[in-house]
Design a protein around this motif. Sequence first.
Motif, mmCIF file in Angstrom:
data_model
loop_
_atom_site.group_PDB
_atom_site.id
_atom_site.type_symbol
_atom_site.label_atom_id
_atom_site.label_comp_id
_atom_site.label_asym_id
_atom_site.label_seq_id
_atom_site.Cartn_x
_atom_site.Cartn_y
_atom_site.Cartn_z
ATOM 1 N N ASP A 244 0.777 -1.302 0.056
ATOM 2 C CA ASP A 244 0.064 -0.298 -0.020
ATOM 3 C C ASP A 244 0.785 1.121 -0.210
ATOM 4 O OD1 ASP A 244 0.958 -0.668 2.393
ATOM 5 O OD2 ASP A 244 -0.871 -0.248 3.584
ATOM 6 N N THR A 379 -5.530 -10.176 -2.075
ATOM 7 C CA THR A 379 -6.844 -9.303 -1.771
ATOM 8 C C THR A 379 -6.533 -7.682 -2.040
ATOM 9 O OG1 THR A 379 -7.780 -11.091 -0.393
ATOM 10 C CG2 THR A 379 -8.855 -8.840 -0.333
ATOM 11 N N ILE A 382 -5.850 -7.031 -5.830
ATOM 12 C CA ILE A 382 -7.339 -6.933 -6.290
ATOM 13 C C ILE A 382 -7.863 -5.506 -6.000
ATOM 14 C CG2 ILE A 382 -9.458 -7.794 -6.539
ATOM 15 C CD1 ILE A 382 -8.105 -10.729 -6.252
ATOM 16 N N THR A 383 -7.921 -4.956 -4.956
ATOM 17 C CA THR A 383 -8.688 -4.070 -4.344
ATOM 18 C C THR A 383 -8.199 -2.611 -4.035
ATOM 19 O OG1 THR A 383 -8.420 -4.653 -1.929
ATOM 20 C CG2 THR A 383 -10.183 -5.374 -2.967
ATOM 21 N N ILE A 384 -6.823 -2.661 -4.090
ATOM 22 C CA ILE A 384 -6.194 -1.285 -3.851
ATOM 23 C C ILE A 384 -6.413 -0.333 -4.740
ATOM 24 C CG2 ILE A 384 -3.758 -1.774 -4.560
ATOM 25 C CD1 ILE A 384 -2.667 -0.423 -2.362
ATOM 26 N N TYR A 385 -6.333 -0.644 -6.138
ATOM 27 C CA TYR A 385 -6.568 0.426 -7.233
ATOM 28 C C TYR A 385 -7.946 1.147 -7.040
ATOM 29 C CZ TYR A 385 -6.255 2.963 -11.684
ATOM 30 O OH TYR A 385 -6.297 3.949 -12.535
ATOM 31 N N PRO A 386 -8.753 0.392 -7.309
ATOM 32 C CA PRO A 386 -10.089 0.955 -7.345
ATOM 33 C C PRO A 386 -10.808 1.636 -5.943
ATOM 34 C CG PRO A 386 -10.324 -1.574 -7.186
ATOM 35 C CD PRO A 386 -9.160 -1.196 -7.575
ATOM 36 N N LEU A 387 -10.158 1.043 -4.785
ATOM 37 C CA LEU A 387 -10.576 1.802 -3.694
ATOM 38 C C LEU A 387 -9.801 3.000 -3.529
ATOM 39 C CD1 LEU A 387 -11.086 -1.284 -1.291
ATOM 40 C CD2 LEU A 387 -12.846 0.286 -2.409
ATOM 41 N N THR A 396 -7.412 3.231 0.429
ATOM 42 C CA THR A 396 -6.177 2.435 0.772
ATOM 43 C C THR A 396 -6.423 1.781 1.771
ATOM 44 O OG1 THR A 396 -4.740 3.849 -0.630
ATOM 45 C CG2 THR A 396 -3.643 2.255 0.482
ATOM 46 N N SER A 399 -8.776 -0.963 1.712
ATOM 47 C CA SER A 399 -8.154 -2.174 1.021
ATOM 48 C C SER A 399 -7.291 -3.051 2.032
ATOM 49 C CB SER A 399 -7.443 -1.736 -0.208
ATOM 50 O OG SER A 399 -6.642 -2.925 -0.713
ATOM 51 N N LEU A 402 -9.701 -5.076 4.085
ATOM 52 C CA LEU A 402 -10.377 -6.201 3.599
ATOM 53 C C LEU A 402 -9.214 -7.401 3.179
ATOM 54 C CD1 LEU A 402 -12.231 -4.400 0.693
ATOM 55 C CD2 LEU A 402 -13.174 -5.750 2.608
ATOM 56 N N ALA A 403 -7.843 -6.970 3.076
ATOM 57 C CA ALA A 403 -6.826 -7.975 2.791
ATOM 58 C C ALA A 403 -6.608 -8.605 4.126
ATOM 59 C CB ALA A 403 -5.440 -7.134 2.274
#
Length: 509
Positions: A244, A379, A382-387, A396, A399, A402-403
């Motif tokens: 991150d 996880t 997958i999630t860090i860019y859109p969030l 961030t 994300s 969630l990870a």
Amino acid sequence: MKKIINIFKKFKFSPGRGLSSKAIRGGFWVFSLRITDRVFKLLRTIVLARLLSPKDFGLFGIALLVLSILETFTESGFQYALIQKKGETRSFLDTAWTIGLIRGFAIAVIVFFVAKPASIFFGAPDAEPILQVIAASIILHNLKNIAVLYFQKELEFKNYFKYQFVGTIVDVTVALTLALLLKTVWALVFGLLAGNMARCIMSYIIEPYRPRIKVNIRQAKELFNFGKWVLGSSIVVFLAIQGDDIFLGKVLGATALGFYQMAFRFANLPGSEIGVLSRVAFPAYSKLQDNIPKLKNAYLRTVRFIIFLSMPLAGGIFILAPQFTQIFLGEKWMPMVPALKILAISAMVRVMIGTGGALFNSRGRPDLDFKMNLCRVITLAITIYPLTMLWKIAGTSLSVLLAVCACIPVWFAGSKKQAGLSFKDFQGILLPPLSGTVVMASVIFILGMFFNQYSLVGFLFSIVIGIVAFIGIIFLYRKILHYNVFEDMKLIFNSLGIKRKRSFEGKNS
């Protein structure tokens, strides 16, 4: 004096209680000295946050990131292997120390030459000279006396953290002095170097063993068979924890990274100190690895105590994040508050599942720790860019949360198999502190309607009332459902009493 003698009479030392008592005493010293250590660092951070800018912290963070990347991807895992290994291991020390020293010099040289391209990558040219100077810290780290690992292996954490704490004092003193004089990021840089130098010197003062340059190929291969999983786990943990930071530093810049790292530092401050108890647990579990009933009992007590401490701390940070930031750091740091709230919850979950790493390694299953953290990395990826694109540093942080949560199934299944824990066991250690934290947060929120929590007095008053509410709920659970965390705490003090008894008897023999 009579009270002390009475305590000695109550707690008779026996060989069967030796390991658990030693582990608990180790935990006491780890917790006590780490808390002291962090109090100094907390004061340093608060003062430096007033003197330096978020960009200064971001530049320092970028330098540490580059250094951490090279350290992580060359991790040997030899020290973990030496702690876990049964039997005589002193003959392995010279080989492990020599290979570590070679690794340290190699990393320092690489960092010096990649400083410029790394600063260009992050769009922070001011980071180049910082990287070139800070590379020396990895050499100092690997020069330290490798025999200090026996303070961990034999649960002698009092000596281990003596040498660590000296480094902290030197780091804090140098950093604060230079910050007052220079008011630049170089205060952080030279504080880090001075602290590492002090630890290196202290390691040779406190431990009589003197390592020599020597490499035994057979020993190196034997250590690497265990260490390869530590390397794999270190890489995925690094990507999970620092991925991150790398992403933010590249996409949003040094200033955003400064805000995020400050939020991460305060959100994880209590959790990291509680989680360090796993450093005690690993060698203790290793000695119990073939006795599953005792291992289960030790692990259950550790998890229960860690969750009891970490959950209300996370709840307190979440509910009082704006007030804390305004009072102690100042208005310029307020943009970090949403990230601080989310990261506080993430830190609590991370500390909880982090107890599994010590258990899995002690049972000779470091692959489970690797798999757990692999779920975390996937996880996050997958999630860090859109969030982040949606909500900046708050995205961030979400994300990251969630990870961390993605690790829970592996942690639960692994703990169940390796230590024989059941769903009912986990329910019994989670429900009381969760209920107490919800009540505590609700009480603090309601108090905010009647008191100014942005004043120091109102802030501290809210904390005290919140603690009283939490303890009240815990006492109810203790009475109704026999929640035994207070017995765990009592066992700690009993263990300290045992130590005093043995010392007393030795003086009079």
